[in-house]
Scaffold this active site. Structure first.
Site, PDB file in Angstrom:
ATOM      1  N   HIS A  97     -21.192 -42.456 -25.270  1.00 52.64           N
ATOM      2  CA  HIS A  97     -20.284 -43.175 -24.145  1.00 52.64           C
ATOM      3  C   HIS A  97     -19.691 -44.898 -24.043  1.00 52.64           C
ATOM      4  O   HIS A  97     -20.714 -45.453 -24.757  1.00 52.64           O
ATOM      5  CB  HIS A  97     -20.452 -42.447 -22.541  1.00 52.64           C
ATOM      6  CG  HIS A  97     -19.674 -41.115 -22.173  1.00 52.64           C
ATOM      7  ND1 HIS A  97     -20.583 -39.989 -22.786  1.00 52.64           N
ATOM      8  CD2 HIS A  97     -18.806 -41.058 -21.725  1.00 52.64           C
ATOM      9  CE1 HIS A  97     -19.832 -38.959 -22.640  1.00 52.64           C
ATOM     10  NE2 HIS A  97     -18.491 -39.175 -21.772  1.00 52.64           N
ATOM     11  N   LYS A 130     -21.135 -46.853 -18.611  1.00 55.69           N
ATOM     12  CA  LYS A 130     -21.885 -45.078 -18.489  1.00 55.69           C
ATOM     13  C   LYS A 130     -22.843 -45.689 -16.860  1.00 55.69           C
ATOM     14  O   LYS A 130     -23.874 -46.306 -17.551  1.00 55.69           O
ATOM     15  CB  LYS A 130     -21.761 -44.147 -19.600  1.00 55.69           C
ATOM     16  CG  LYS A 130     -21.772 -43.372 -18.446  1.00 55.69           C
ATOM     17  CD  LYS A 130     -21.259 -42.314 -18.841  1.00 55.69           C
ATOM     18  CE  LYS A 130     -21.849 -40.602 -18.466  1.00 55.69           C
ATOM     19  NZ  LYS A 130     -20.721 -40.333 -17.198  1.00 55.69           N
TER      20      LYS A 130
HETATM   21  P1  NAD Z   1     -15.585 -47.915 -12.724  1.00 54.77           P
HETATM   22  O1  NAD Z   1     -17.561 -47.995 -12.509  1.00 54.77           O
HETATM   23  O2  NAD Z   1     -14.900 -48.239 -13.955  1.00 54.77           O
HETATM   24  O3  NAD Z   1     -15.253 -47.838 -12.018  1.00 54.77           O
HETATM   25  C1  NAD Z   1     -16.044 -47.002  -9.949  1.00 54.77           C
HETATM   26  C2  NAD Z   1     -15.399 -48.076  -9.200  1.00 54.77           C
HETATM   27  O4  NAD Z   1     -16.349 -47.579  -7.651  1.00 54.77           O
HETATM   28  C3  NAD Z   1     -15.828 -49.275  -9.017  1.00 54.77           C
HETATM   29  O5  NAD Z   1     -14.848 -50.447  -8.944  1.00 54.77           O
HETATM   30  C4  NAD Z   1     -16.093 -49.789  -8.037  1.00 54.77           C
HETATM   31  O6  NAD Z   1     -15.750 -50.877  -7.442  1.00 54.77           O
HETATM   32  C5  NAD Z   1     -15.747 -48.393  -7.064  1.00 54.77           C
HETATM   33  N1  NAD Z   1     -16.912 -47.770  -5.767  1.00 54.77           N
HETATM   34  C6  NAD Z   1     -18.097 -48.584  -5.717  1.00 54.77           C
HETATM   35  N2  NAD Z   1     -18.278 -48.178  -4.257  1.00 54.77           N
HETATM   36  C7  NAD Z   1     -17.732 -47.610  -3.634  1.00 54.77           C
HETATM   37  C8  NAD Z   1     -17.375 -47.278  -2.448  1.00 54.77           C
HETATM   38  N3  NAD Z   1     -18.450 -46.870  -1.578  1.00 54.77           N
HETATM   39  N4  NAD Z   1     -16.946 -46.729  -2.033  1.00 54.77           N
HETATM   40  C9  NAD Z   1     -15.244 -46.776  -3.055  1.00 54.77           C
HETATM   41  N5  NAD Z   1     -15.576 -47.054  -4.613  1.00 54.77           N
HETATM   42  C10 NAD Z   1     -15.949 -47.545  -4.473  1.00 54.77           C
HETATM   43  O7  NAD Z   1     -16.570 -46.271 -13.386  1.00 54.77           O
HETATM   44  P2  NAD Z   1     -15.175 -45.375 -14.204  1.00 54.77           P
HETATM   45  O8  NAD Z   1     -15.327 -45.151 -15.155  1.00 54.77           O
HETATM   46  O9  NAD Z   1     -13.654 -45.206 -13.612  1.00 54.77           O
HETATM   47  O10 NAD Z   1     -15.811 -43.807 -13.511  1.00 54.77           O
HETATM   48  C11 NAD Z   1     -15.830 -43.162 -12.305  1.00 54.77           C
HETATM   49  C12 NAD Z   1     -17.116 -42.288 -11.986  1.00 54.77           C
HETATM   50  O11 NAD Z   1     -16.653 -41.011 -12.292  1.00 54.77           O
HETATM   51  C13 NAD Z   1     -18.470 -42.013 -12.874  1.00 54.77           C
HETATM   52  O12 NAD Z   1     -19.399 -41.237 -12.131  1.00 54.77           O
HETATM   53  C14 NAD Z   1     -17.814 -41.284 -14.377  1.00 54.77           C
HETATM   54  O13 NAD Z   1     -19.071 -40.722 -15.200  1.00 54.77           O
HETATM   55  C15 NAD Z   1     -16.832 -40.666 -13.979  1.00 54.77           C
HETATM   56  N6  NAD Z   1     -15.979 -39.906 -14.866  1.00 54.77           N
HETATM   57  C16 NAD Z   1     -15.818 -38.695 -14.258  1.00 54.77           C
HETATM   58  C17 NAD Z   1     -14.679 -38.080 -15.393  1.00 54.77           C
HETATM   59  C18 NAD Z   1     -14.159 -36.654 -14.724  1.00 54.77           C
HETATM   60  O14 NAD Z   1     -13.350 -36.586 -15.676  1.00 54.77           O
HETATM   61  N7  NAD Z   1     -14.860 -36.322 -14.246  1.00 54.77           N
HETATM   62  C19 NAD Z   1     -14.094 -38.745 -16.679  1.00 54.77           C
HETATM   63  C20 NAD Z   1     -14.491 -40.359 -16.666  1.00 54.77           C
HETATM   64  C21 NAD Z   1     -15.647 -40.634 -15.772  1.00 54.77           C
END
Ligand code: NAD
Length: 244
Positions: A139, A143
């Site tokens: 990844h 991550k």
């Molecule tokens: P990212 O770091 O780009 O985004 C996370 C966002 O959450 C940031 O913008 C941050 O400001 C925000 N955030 C932090 N605290 C917060 C709060 N209290 N309230 C609201 N927002 C808040 O991460 P990403 O790449 O978008 O991934 C997010 C999550 O999704 C990770 O855990 C990743 O592993 C997971 N993910 C899951 C899938 C799936 O299909 N299930 C796919 C991709 C990523």
């Protein structure tokens, strides 16, 4: 909830996934009416004007977000990974609030199908002596958790079918590992969206199965499908596998 053809969506987390979901929401009959981030968290919301929430944040805040959304009586799609140790706690909260929540480590339909292929491969290799097995994931460097939630879900499916493996080893091994350990290794590399591979290895050959995400589109489309689906379900805690 009133009936709307277009569902009013709250995005919780405006990172890589939150932005991808917003960009694709209109094509799937959802309109983003609320956006929560760390500066404007769900817990501080005053006006509640959405039908369903999609949560992609990080493992440190996801449980608080789930609790806050359940208090608001809104169905939730949770894509954040790295919190499934807290699943029983979440199950109790969902029951207490008679809420609706669907979660997945991976909302891509391609990965869902890949996992079924891996399950079948593990079943076949269970009947053949002399094959070891392992899981590897790659990844992007940003991550937060390792191994990926998807790699762990794939590994659990393999453990169910491969009698010669009885535990997941998700840490780097600095020595010999037990024969019954299923080694799950992680690499962090640049902008890689997500690659998962499974290998079965014998003295004679190696069989590899690989899923390579080309973009975040698959995750976003699956999460949007799940958002509509969850609004039509009775109260409960659901997994993405139940949608298909
Ligand atoms: P990212 O770091 O780009 O985004 C996370 C966002 O959450 C940031 O913008 C941050 O400001 C925000 N955030 C932090 N605290 C917060 C709060 N209290 N309230 C609201 N927002 C808040 O991460 P990403 O790449 O978008 O991934 C997010 C999550 O999704 C990770 O855990 C990743 O592993 C997971 N993910 C899951 C899938 C799936 O299909 N299930 C796919 C991709 C990523």
């Amino acid at each position: 909830m009133e009936h709307h053809d277009i569902l009013r969506l709250a995005i919780v987390g405006r990172g890589r996934m939150g932005r991808e979901i917003e960009a694709r929401s209109h094509d799937h009959g959802l309109e983003v009416v609320e956006r929560f981030d760390s500066a404007h968290p769900v817990g501080a919301a005053t006006v509640i004007d959405f039908d369903v929430a999609i949560e992609f944040t990080n493992p440190a805040v996801v449980l608080d977000n789930i609790a806050a959304l359940l208090r608001l009586s809104r169905p939730i799609v949770v894509g954040t990974t790295g919190w499934h140790d807290g699943l029983e706690h979440v199950r109790a909260l969902v029951e207490q609030h008679r809420g609706r929540l669907i979660y997945a480590s991976n909302f891509s339909i391609g990965v869902l199908t890949f996992t079924k292929i891996v399950r079948e491969a593990a079943r076949l290799f269970n009947d053949v002596d002399g094959y070891d097995a392992a899981v590897h994931e790659v990844h992007h460097a940003g991550k937060a958790d390792a191994p990926s939630g998807t790699a762990l879900a794939i590994a659990r499916v393999m453990l169910e079918r491969l009698e010669r493996k009885s535990a997941i080893l998700g840490e780097t091994a600095h020595g010999r590992i037990a024969a019954d350990a299923l080694h799950v290794t992680s690499q962090r590399l640049g902008a890689t969206v997500g690659t998962h591979s499974v290998a079965f290895d014998s003295e004679a050959d190696t069989i590899e199965l690989v899923h390579r995400a080309k973009s975040r589109a698959g995750f976003a489309i699956g999460a949007l499908l799940a958002a509509r689906w969850i609004t039509e379900q009775p109260p409960g805690l659901y997994r993405f596998e139940e949608v298909f």
